[in-house]
Design a protein around this motif. Structure first.
Motif, mmCIF file in Angstrom:
data_model
loop_
_atom_site.group_PDB
_atom_site.id
_atom_site.type_symbol
_atom_site.label_atom_id
_atom_site.label_comp_id
_atom_site.label_asym_id
_atom_site.label_seq_id
_atom_site.Cartn_x
_atom_site.Cartn_y
_atom_site.Cartn_z
ATOM 1 N N VAL A 1 0.841 -1.234 -0.206
ATOM 2 C CA VAL A 1 0.212 0.129 0.008
ATOM 3 C C VAL A 1 0.848 1.177 -0.094
ATOM 4 C CG1 VAL A 1 -1.668 1.218 1.287
ATOM 5 C CG2 VAL A 1 -1.868 -1.007 0.975
ATOM 6 N N MET B 1 -7.258 -3.282 -2.055
ATOM 7 C CA MET B 1 -6.073 -3.247 -2.608
ATOM 8 C C MET B 1 -6.251 -2.673 -4.015
ATOM 9 S SD MET B 1 -3.810 -3.883 -0.462
ATOM 10 C CE MET B 1 -2.562 -4.331 -1.423
ATOM 11 N N THR C 1 -6.664 0.915 -4.278
ATOM 12 C CA THR C 1 -5.318 1.696 -3.737
ATOM 13 C C THR C 1 -4.351 1.569 -4.964
ATOM 14 O OG1 THR C 1 -5.743 1.041 -1.643
ATOM 15 C CG2 THR C 1 -3.455 1.682 -2.109
#
Length: 502
Positions: A231, A422, A425
């Protein structure tokens, strides 16, 4: 460690779709209200801060690290999802929900009191640690008191609450900043969170005490470390650091290495945080893959549409936010309708198939927008995109839940949510890098490059939307191979019968 094995559906075990009329009693209605309010609270906090960022920067004198106010929340709320999912399965959702709300409220109150940007970022990270647990535990909690044949109906309400909160957040943030203070963006969470906490304590039954199983501490540490590295890499590589440097690539390699070590550890733990055997189930694997694709395409591409509306079309921030309501109109109605249809027919596969197709079409048409594209074209495509998302997002959570046994619902919910988060992101980071490539150091305030700046925004959007449409087509191809609901119900029944016989 014994691993679950997929059972072959037997037609003789097929479950009848003619279920008796289902009604929630007062206790279940209270629980549903508490769950929806918790989901709304956690989802809204992901976006409510965005409109207050300029005010916060002026007040705390910290423009350079301003994006970390949002990134810190997204980071911790994402990496904690698998941990909350597993702990909820082991110790019950009520206790986890209460703990998550308390952490969230502590982070909210401290964020409102922050006197420096560094302190605010730290407290936002704490808030995200509670917000992520709040979101995944609340979604999984519905499965604890709603029969499996009726779950689609209420998962549709979850999708509606999530979509409404995500789009209301910027408006509420702007209103609070203009009328009160940016600190009240965080303070306002306290009374609503306290109300949810009280309702959960009153309505949710206490779980019977059971022997404490061995916790997968090493696996949890490796997973959190790996996800955090990925991340952070996605957040900084496409914005503040050039990929030519060694730092981002070292971070990426470190994260991948931690996740590989996590996979090795999970094979030997008696109570793994994420049983890798679940990925032998076709529908579970496809559900999380499609969730990743949808998150990447949706958040990655739409995050930069307000920039086009403001810097190319001359919209105010409020007007550009209102334009995104067309997405909400499409999402809310379809999310509720799809849930009711699934509960009535016990079939869901058509929704992600047609939903991902509509997402692909909408993103493809959005890739044709120019400097003077009519607003009805943009608005119409946002409605179509919302309809596709409403048909897809929460249905994928349901399909992941149906793929595993009841005792693993938290893990299934957390995994689908994790992959979608995810994907979003990584999408924001990747598409942000595209914008950085096209725009460079140009801005609208540079009068010598005004039209060129606007043209490059349009070019960057074309690339972003085309890539997002291609990714969505990949999700569309995967959706065809999902198993229908009655097959999954039959397999669950077979697994339960085998467990009872054993």
């Amino acid at each position: 460690m014994s691993t679950p094995q997929p059972a072959t559906p037997n037609p003789s075990t097929a479950i009848s779709v003619q279920a008796a009329p289902f009604r929630l009693d007062w206790s279940a209605r209270l629980m549903l209200f508490a769950v929806l309010s918790a989901i709304f609270l956690a989802a809204m906090d992901q976006t409510v801060v965005s409109t207050a960022l300029p005010t916060i920067a002026r007040d705390l004198h910290g423009l350079a690290h301003l994006p970390w106010i949002i990134t810190a929340y997204l980071l911790t709320s994402t990496v904690c999802l698998p941990v909350y999912g597993k702990l909820g399965d082991l110790f019950g959702r009520k206790r986890l929900l209460q703990i998550a709300i308390l952490i969230f409220l502590a982070g909210s109150a401290l964020s409102g009191l922050a006197q420096s940007l560094d302190a605010l970022v730290a407290f936002r990270a704490l808030q995200g640690l509670g917000g992520g647990g709040l979101l995944v535990s609340a979604i999984a909690a519905i499965s604890d008191f709603i029969p499996i044949t009726q779950r689609g109906r209420y998962q549709g309400l979850v999708g509606a609450a999530f979509g409404l909160a995500t789009l209301i957040g910027p408006f509420l943030g702007g209103f609070i900043v203009e009328t009160l203070s940016w600190r009240w963006i965080f303070y306002i969470n306290v009374p609503f969170g306290a109300l949810s906490l009280g309702i959960i304590g009153l309505a949710f039954p206490a779980r019977k005490k059971t022997p404490t199983p061995p916790l997968d501490l090493i696996g949890g540490l490796l997973l959190i470390t790996g996800l955090s590295a990925l991340v952070i890499f996605a957040s900084v590589a496409g914005s503040t650091h050039a990929l030519s440097g060694s730092g981002p690539w070292f971070l990426l390699a470190f994260g991948i290495g931690a996740l590989i070590a996590f996979a090795l550890v999970e094979n030997f733990h008696p109570e793994p945080l994420l049983p890798l055997a679940f990925f032998r189930y076709r529908t579970f694997t496809l559900s999380v893959i499609i969730s990743f694709f949808v998150g990447l395409a949706m958040l990655g591409s739409l995050s930069f549409l307000p920039l086009y509306l403001q810097d190319v079309r001359g919209f105010t921030p409020t007007d550009s936010g209102l334009e995104m309501l067309f997405l909400l109109f499409g999402m809310l109605g379809t999310s509720i309708f799809s849930g009711r249809w699934i509960s009535r027919t016990q079939r869901y596969r058509a929704f992600p198939v047609f939903g991902t197709l509509l997402i692909s079409v909408a993103l493809g048409l959005l890739s044709t927008i120019g400097l003077t594209t009519t607003l009805w074209h943009i608005d119409g495509m946002l409605v179509v995109l919302g309809v596709g998302l409403g048909m897809t997002m929460q249905v994928l959570v349901l399909s992941a839940q149906l793929s595993v046994e009841q005792k693993h619902l938290g893990v299934a919910t957390a995994t689908a949510s994790l992959f979608r988060s995810m994907g979003g992101t990584l999408g924001v980071a990747g598409f942000g890098a595209v914008f950085a490539h096209f725009i460079g150091g140009m801005s609208l305030s540079d009068t010598t490059a005004g039209l060129a700046y606007q043209s490059r925004i349009v070019q960057a959007l074309h690339v972003d939307f085309r890539v997002a449409a291609a990714v969505s087509l990949g999700a569309f191809g995967c959706a065809w191979f999902l198993e229908e609901m009655h097959h999954l119900l039959a397999r669950r029944s077979t697994i339960s019968d085998d467990d009872s016989a054993g």
